[in-house]
Write a protein that holds these residues in place. Structure first.
Motif, PDB file in Angstrom:
ATOM      1  N   UNK A   1     -11.051  11.137  -1.777  1.00 43.84           N
ATOM      2  CA  UNK A   1     -11.569  10.482  -2.987  1.00 43.84           C
ATOM      3  C   UNK A   1     -11.926   9.021  -2.744  1.00 43.84           C
ATOM      4  N   UNK A   2     -11.733   8.549  -1.528  1.00 46.25           N
ATOM      5  CA  UNK A   2     -11.977   7.156  -1.134  1.00 46.25           C
ATOM      6  C   UNK A   2     -11.203   6.182  -2.023  1.00 46.25           C
ATOM      7  N   UNK A   3      -9.947   6.565  -2.305  1.00 46.06           N
ATOM      8  CA  UNK A   3      -9.078   5.706  -3.104  1.00 46.06           C
ATOM      9  C   UNK A   3      -7.735   5.525  -2.419  1.00 46.06           C
ATOM     10  N   UNK A   4      -7.011   4.530  -2.891  1.00 44.55           N
ATOM     11  CA  UNK A   4      -5.657   4.272  -2.416  1.00 44.55           C
ATOM     12  C   UNK A   4      -4.871   3.687  -3.580  1.00 44.55           C
ATOM     13  N   UNK A   5      -3.555   3.708  -3.466  1.00 46.71           N
ATOM     14  CA  UNK A   5      -2.688   3.141  -4.500  1.00 46.71           C
ATOM     15  C   UNK A   5      -1.982   1.919  -3.912  1.00 46.71           C
ATOM     16  N   UNK A   6      -2.141   0.803  -4.600  1.00 46.51           N
ATOM     17  CA  UNK A   6      -1.516  -0.460  -4.225  1.00 46.51           C
ATOM     18  C   UNK A   6      -0.497  -0.796  -5.299  1.00 46.51           C
TER      19      UNK A   6
ATOM     20  N   UNK B   1       3.565  -5.002  -9.256  1.00 48.29           N
ATOM     21  CA  UNK B   1       4.027  -5.023 -10.645  1.00 48.29           C
ATOM     22  C   UNK B   1       3.472  -3.816 -11.399  1.00 48.29           C
ATOM     23  N   UNK B   2       3.346  -2.707 -10.680  1.00 50.65           N
ATOM     24  CA  UNK B   2       2.801  -1.464 -11.199  1.00 50.65           C
ATOM     25  C   UNK B   2       1.748  -0.945 -10.234  1.00 50.65           C
ATOM     26  N   UNK B   3       1.324   0.305 -10.411  1.00 48.58           N
ATOM     27  CA  UNK B   3       0.325   0.876  -9.491  1.00 48.58           C
ATOM     28  C   UNK B   3      -1.091   0.438  -9.844  1.00 48.58           C
TER      29      UNK B   3
ATOM     30  N   UNK C   1       0.848  -1.183   0.000  1.00 49.10           N
ATOM     31  CA  UNK C   1       0.000   0.000   0.000  1.00 49.10           C
ATOM     32  C   UNK C   1       0.888   1.238   0.000  1.00 49.10           C
ATOM     33  N   UNK C   2       0.800   2.039  -1.059  1.00 48.18           N
ATOM     34  CA  UNK C   2       1.664   3.214  -1.200  1.00 48.18           C
ATOM     35  C   UNK C   2       1.056   4.472  -0.613  1.00 48.18           C
TER      36      UNK C   2
ATOM     37  N   UNK D   1      -1.978   1.036   7.394  1.00 44.55           N
ATOM     38  CA  UNK D   1      -1.308   0.003   6.598  1.00 44.55           C
ATOM     39  C   UNK D   1      -0.387   0.573   5.515  1.00 44.55           C
ATOM     40  N   UNK D   2      -0.309   1.891   5.376  1.00 44.72           N
ATOM     41  CA  UNK D   2       0.544   2.500   4.344  1.00 44.72           C
ATOM     42  C   UNK D   2       1.992   2.059   4.565  1.00 44.72           C
ATOM     43  N   UNK D   3       2.624   1.596   3.477  1.00 37.95           N
ATOM     44  CA  UNK D   3       3.990   1.090   3.538  1.00 37.95           C
ATOM     45  C   UNK D   3       4.058  -0.394   3.837  1.00 37.95           C
ATOM     46  N   UNK D   4       2.933  -0.969   4.229  1.00 38.29           N
ATOM     47  CA  UNK D   4       2.872  -2.403   4.539  1.00 38.29           C
ATOM     48  C   UNK D   4       2.212  -3.138   3.376  1.00 38.29           C
ATOM     49  N   UNK D   5       2.188  -4.445   3.490  1.00 39.16           N
ATOM     50  CA  UNK D   5       1.596  -5.281   2.455  1.00 39.16           C
ATOM     51  C   UNK D   5       0.189  -5.688   2.851  1.00 39.16           C
ATOM     52  N   UNK D   6      -0.702  -5.636   1.869  1.00 32.56           N
ATOM     53  CA  UNK D   6      -2.074  -6.070   2.083  1.00 32.56           C
ATOM     54  C   UNK D   6      -2.506  -6.921   0.895  1.00 32.56           C
TER      55      UNK D   6
END
Length: 109
Positions: free
Chosen positions: A32-37, A40-42, A25-26, A57-62
């Motif tokens: 906007x109720x969005x996130x960037x995961x 192999x790309x965003x 999780x970047x 969880x930002x910076x961690x894996x989900x």
């Protein structure tokens, strides 16, 4: 509910399908109720849940289970599973590739 593993390179092949994405999780944008995961790309994920929990969880894996939107190829989240700090993304990418080369090993075909 069966969901196939994908990464950013495969989203267009799974429009309106339930998928499973494991990534890092970047960023999170509650406005906007969005996130960037990153996998192999965003990948843009649309999240309707508690953004305070997701922000932790930002910076961690989900792992996300969700449905791919046919318009913008974003993923509408149904479930988020925290995976911690130590996931080998190269191994995840290889796993995704193997799931599509040998689907009979991973899914009902």
């Amino acid at each position: 509910m069966e969901s196939i593993r994908v990464d950013a390179t495969l989203l267009s092949q799974f429009k309106h399908k339930t998928v499973r994405i494991l990534g890092q999780l970047e960023s999170v944008d509650p406005s906007t109720q969005t996130a960037i995961l990153k996998c192999n790309g965003p990948i843009t994920i649309k999240y309707q849940g508690n953004f305070q929990e997701l922000s932790a969880q930002v910076g961690k894996f989900i792992e996300v289970i969700g449905m791919i939107d046919s318009g913008d190829l974003s993923c509408k989240v149904m479930q988020v599973i925290p995976m911690g700090d130590n996931v080998n993304l190269n191994a995840v990418v290889k796993l995704v590739q193997l799931c599509h080369v040998y689907p009979q090993l991973f899914y009902t075909v």
